[in-house]
Design an enzyme around this catalytic site. Structure first.
Site, mmCIF file in Angstrom:
data_model
loop_
_atom_site.group_PDB
_atom_site.id
_atom_site.type_symbol
_atom_site.label_atom_id
_atom_site.label_comp_id
_atom_site.label_asym_id
_atom_site.label_seq_id
_atom_site.Cartn_x
_atom_site.Cartn_y
_atom_site.Cartn_z
ATOM 1 N N GLY A 9 0.828 -1.190 0.000
ATOM 2 C CA GLY A 9 0.000 0.000 0.000
ATOM 3 C C GLY A 9 0.861 1.238 0.000
ATOM 4 C CB ALA A 10 0.334 4.618 1.394
ATOM 5 C CB ILE A 11 3.845 2.304 4.489
ATOM 6 C CG1 ILE A 11 3.208 3.455 5.270
ATOM 7 C CG2 ILE A 11 5.200 1.930 5.091
ATOM 8 C CD1 ILE A 11 4.068 4.688 5.392
ATOM 9 N N GLY A 12 4.243 0.434 2.094
ATOM 10 C CA GLY A 12 4.979 -0.675 1.505
ATOM 11 C C GLY A 12 5.430 -0.411 0.087
ATOM 12 C CE LYS A 204 4.652 6.378 14.012
ATOM 13 N NZ LYS A 204 4.935 5.651 12.744
ATOM 14 C CG ASN A 208 0.860 5.791 16.767
ATOM 15 O OD1 ASN A 208 1.678 4.886 16.755
ATOM 16 N ND2 ASN A 208 0.850 6.724 15.840
ATOM 17 C CG ASN A 212 -2.982 8.443 14.947
ATOM 18 O OD1 ASN A 212 -2.069 9.181 15.303
ATOM 19 N ND2 ASN A 212 -2.881 7.668 13.886
ATOM 20 C CD GLU A 285 -2.752 0.761 11.466
ATOM 21 O OE1 GLU A 285 -2.010 -0.240 11.482
ATOM 22 O OE2 GLU A 285 -2.308 1.905 11.308
#
Length: 327
Positions: A9-12, A204, A208, A212, A285
């Protein structure tokens, strides 16, 4: 080394495109329109640092890929329980599995020691399906510090950042970690290696678990949240509750909450990944980022009223827009 990105996806896809563009042997596993677009046209990355198109191998089946030396897990945390049992064709005893998920990862308490050794969080690894499919020795931790999104199938928009921190769960400085970091650096990314990956995960998680869900509830950017006089105290209180969970576990965080809030504000007019998922109609998530922290807090007898309130509201929001429980 043969690299495989599962869940491009966007990151991968961004990581895979960077590595392929640098000449590494990379295969991307994806599905749907994104898969077909990448098969036909490659992966196009648009960035202020310069646009480029890479043509890594693209696969729609893990069976056709075969064993890999390094597997990057690019899927969101809530997709892992379904994906993990399907990884068998690409895993060997010596395969390194790099987890890139936000929140508390499924492997966090494997080799942790003490009374929490081997603890499985039901909200992260329901029924133990992930830990049963991926051997603890295979895991290399990572924390992603860049923002990307799929602007259209096969096209990745790089928004900001280029760092992915790597670390062995046991804190060692392994050869495999060094080699993977060198490959990422050669691909144009920053890839520092830390001996304290578990501690850095909590830094992080502070953001998160607070920014988020609040961003999803308010539809506000990070800087709007941090500068709002009525909202920033809520963020601070959630961070304090999350920090108390980490402290009960023996995790002494390397920064203060004020420093963490100041760092978040510097991100600017950025939409969190949770808000992006909400606006795109994708599952959020919520469990890995917030539910898992609450699950740990329950074990420790912590009330966590601010975190629980925001979690409950965000879960109801997810149910109301999708018609089913948030993941």
């Amino acid at each position: 080394m043969k690299f495989l990105v599962v869940g491009a996806g966007a990151i991968g896809a961004y990581i895979g495109a960077r590595m392929s563009h640098a000449g590494f042997d990379v295969t991307l596993f994806a599905r749907g329109p994104h898969l077909r677009a990448m098969q036909e046209h490659g992966v196009t990355v648009k960035s202020s640092e310069g646009d480029f198109t890479a043509r890594p191998a693209i696969a729609g089946s893990l069976e056709e890929v075969g064993p890999a030396d390094v597997v990057f897990l690019g899927v969101k945390a809530h997709s892992l329980p379904q994906l993990a049992p399907l990884l068998k064709p690409v895993l060997r005893p010596e395969t390194t599995v790099v987890s890139t998920q936000n929140g508390i990862p499924w492997w966090y308490f494997q080799g942790f020691g003490g009374e929490l050794e081997g603890l499985r969080l039901e909200r992260v690894d329901p029924g133990g399906v992930i830990s049963s499919a991926i051997a603890a020795r295979s895991v290399l931790g990572s924390i992603v510090y860049f923002s990307t999104e799929i602007s259209s199938p096969g096209v990745i928009q790089h928004i900001e950042g280029n760092r992915i921190t790597l670390g062995e769960p046991d804190g060692s400085r392994s050869d495999r970690c060094r080699r993977i970091a060198e490959a990422l650096v050669a691909s144009g990314l920053r890839a520092p290696v830390t001996a304290r990956i578990r501690h850095e995960i909590w830094v992080k998680v502070l953001g998160n678990a607070s920014v988020n869900p609040v961003s999803a509830l308010t539809r506000a950017t990070v800087v709007q949240i941090m500068r709002d006089p009525g909202v920033s105290p809520v963020i601070r209180n959630i961070m304090q509750e999350v920090e108390e969970v980490s402290r009960k576990m023996g995790m002494e965080l390397p920064i203060t909450i004020e420093q963490r809030m100041a760092g978040a504000e510097k991100v600017g007019e950025h939409k969190t990944s949770m808000l992006q998922d909400l606006e795109a109609g994708r599952p959020m998530e919520l469990e890995a980022l917030v539910g898992a922290v609450i699950e740990l807090g329950e074990r420790m007898g912590l009330a966590m009223p601010y975190t629980r309130t925001v979690y409950g509201l965000t879960k109801l929001l997810a149910q109301s827009v999708s018609g089913h429980s948030a993941k």
